[in-house]
Design an enzyme around this catalytic site. Structure first.
Site, mmCIF file in Angstrom:
data_model
loop_
_atom_site.group_PDB
_atom_site.id
_atom_site.type_symbol
_atom_site.label_atom_id
_atom_site.label_comp_id
_atom_site.label_asym_id
_atom_site.label_seq_id
_atom_site.Cartn_x
_atom_site.Cartn_y
_atom_site.Cartn_z
ATOM 1 N N SER A 36 0.795 -1.234 0.000
ATOM 2 C CA SER A 36 0.000 0.000 0.000
ATOM 3 C C SER A 36 0.825 1.280 0.000
ATOM 4 C CB SER A 36 -0.950 0.015 1.210
ATOM 5 O OG SER A 36 -0.223 -0.041 2.422
ATOM 6 N N ASP A 317 -3.649 8.048 7.958
ATOM 7 C CA ASP A 317 -4.451 7.124 8.758
ATOM 8 C C ASP A 317 -3.523 6.383 9.716
ATOM 9 O OD1 ASP A 317 -3.129 5.286 7.159
ATOM 10 O OD2 ASP A 317 -4.889 4.743 5.969
ATOM 11 N N HIS A 320 -0.351 5.119 7.088
ATOM 12 C CA HIS A 320 0.124 5.698 5.831
ATOM 13 C C HIS A 320 0.273 7.211 5.909
ATOM 14 C CE1 HIS A 320 -2.243 2.017 4.948
ATOM 15 N NE2 HIS A 320 -1.205 1.756 4.165
#
Length: 341
Positions: A36, A317, A320
């Site tokens: 991610s 978040d 990240h």
């Protein structure tokens, strides 16, 4: 925290705002493998909050599958190379003309091993996808010679290990297994024709908001960062060995650990243009530990809180960075990238 988000969280600018850097040699493609920190839309919307509001509110203005409010590491590396960000492999149907800048095979939540059962393509499978395209002459070995490959590995293997009953003590024997598999993947990418491969070291996992929450986002977890340091030490040794074996400088480590640490400790980037007063506190977070950024009830009511300005936060978040956070990291990494290219 929602279970489906655990692995993804664990790891797991407007273009003109990213400092352009012309490389000494022209690279025509960027190919991306990983998780991610690099995914720009591969993980489908049934699995990821990255397709839910408020993700993407800074760029492109709506959720795009990026795990941030805007651009992520892939976008900054592409801009440095003078390329448009490569499209996600899952979006290949958009047309052949979209493939000329490369392709992104990274899936949020993935690792070198399987993390969430067999739901997410691990790095070996991602490379399989690429090899199939080469075998079908979508790309050639010559294309790889004029390409840069970005490989991110951000901690999902360790999250899965611990979630499946592994212990912190057991990590000491598991970390070498992860590095060994990563080494096999890197060798395979080189054998396919890659001549420039950027691989990220592990960011300070002990400083991620999901870890610093108990301290009200005031203090990193030193024990977790010790394990990270062991991972990074083995990675350095492995990359040096790979380059020595091939008498080349194919592989280059992108130092996320020190760049993240510098931004967190200085509450911004060294140039002072980006400021994060509480760098460990995320901009977007669930209203309780059961929820996360992007969570909503059955009626669509949001179950998260959002800061007033994402540019004021380093983390977006629980795991990240924001677009501004990635930009701050990029400004630190840019000089080492300039030496590489």
């Amino acid at each position: 925290m929602e279970p489906s988000n655990f692995f993804i969280c664990c790891i797991l600018l407007a273009l003109g705002m990213v400092g352009a850097q012309e490389s000494h040699e022209r690279y025509n493609h960027l190919f991306v493998f990983g998780d991610s920190y690099a995914d720009t839309g591969n993980l489908n919307n049934g699995l990821a909050n990255s397709w839910r509001v408020p993700y993407g509110i800074t760029f492109p203005g709506k959720p795009s599958g990026r795990f941030s409010d805007g651009r992520v590491l892939t976008d900054f590396i592409a801009k440095f190379l003078g390329l448009k960000s490569p499209i996600a492999h899952a979006q290949m149907k958009l047309g052949a003309n979209k493939l000329r800048y490369g392709l992104n095979f990274a899936y949020g939540g993935s690792g070198v091993f399987d993390t969430v059962a067999n739901v997410l393509p691990n790095m070996t499978t991602q490379i399989d996808f690429f090899e199939k395209l080469i075998n079908n002459s979508v790309y050639t070995t010559l294309d790889l010679h004029s390409s840069v490959v970005l490989v991110t590995l951000s901690g999902n293997d360790y999250a899965a290990f611990l979630a499946n009953g592994g212990t912190n003590q057991g990590l000491q024997s598991f970390i070498p297994r992860v590095i060994n598999q990563l080494s096999l993947n890197l060798k395979r990418i080189q054998k396919m024709g890659a001549t420039k491969v950027i691989v990220t070291d592990l960011q300070p996992l002990g400083c991620l908001p999901r870890i610093t929450h108990p301290s009200s986002f005031q203090q990193c977890n030193a024990t977790q960062n010790l394990a990270v340091n062991f991972h990074n030490l083995l990675l350095q040794q492995t990359v040096a060995k790979l380059n020595n074996e091939t008498n080349s400088s194919t592989f280059f480590i992108l130092d996320l650990y020190n760049s993240f640490t510098t931004v967190i400790e200085q509450k911004g980037n060294p140039q002072g243009k980006l400021k994060f007063e509480t760098p460990l506190k995320p901009c977007c977070m669930g209203i309780s530990r059961e929820y996360s950024c992007g969570s909503a009830d059955e009626k669509g009511a949001k179950l998260y809180t959002l800061c007033s300005d994402p540019k004021s936060a380093f983390f977006w978040d629980s795991s990240h960075p924001t677009q501004a956070g990635w930009k701050a990291v990029y400004t630190i990494l840019k000089s080492s990238l300039a030496h590489l290219f």
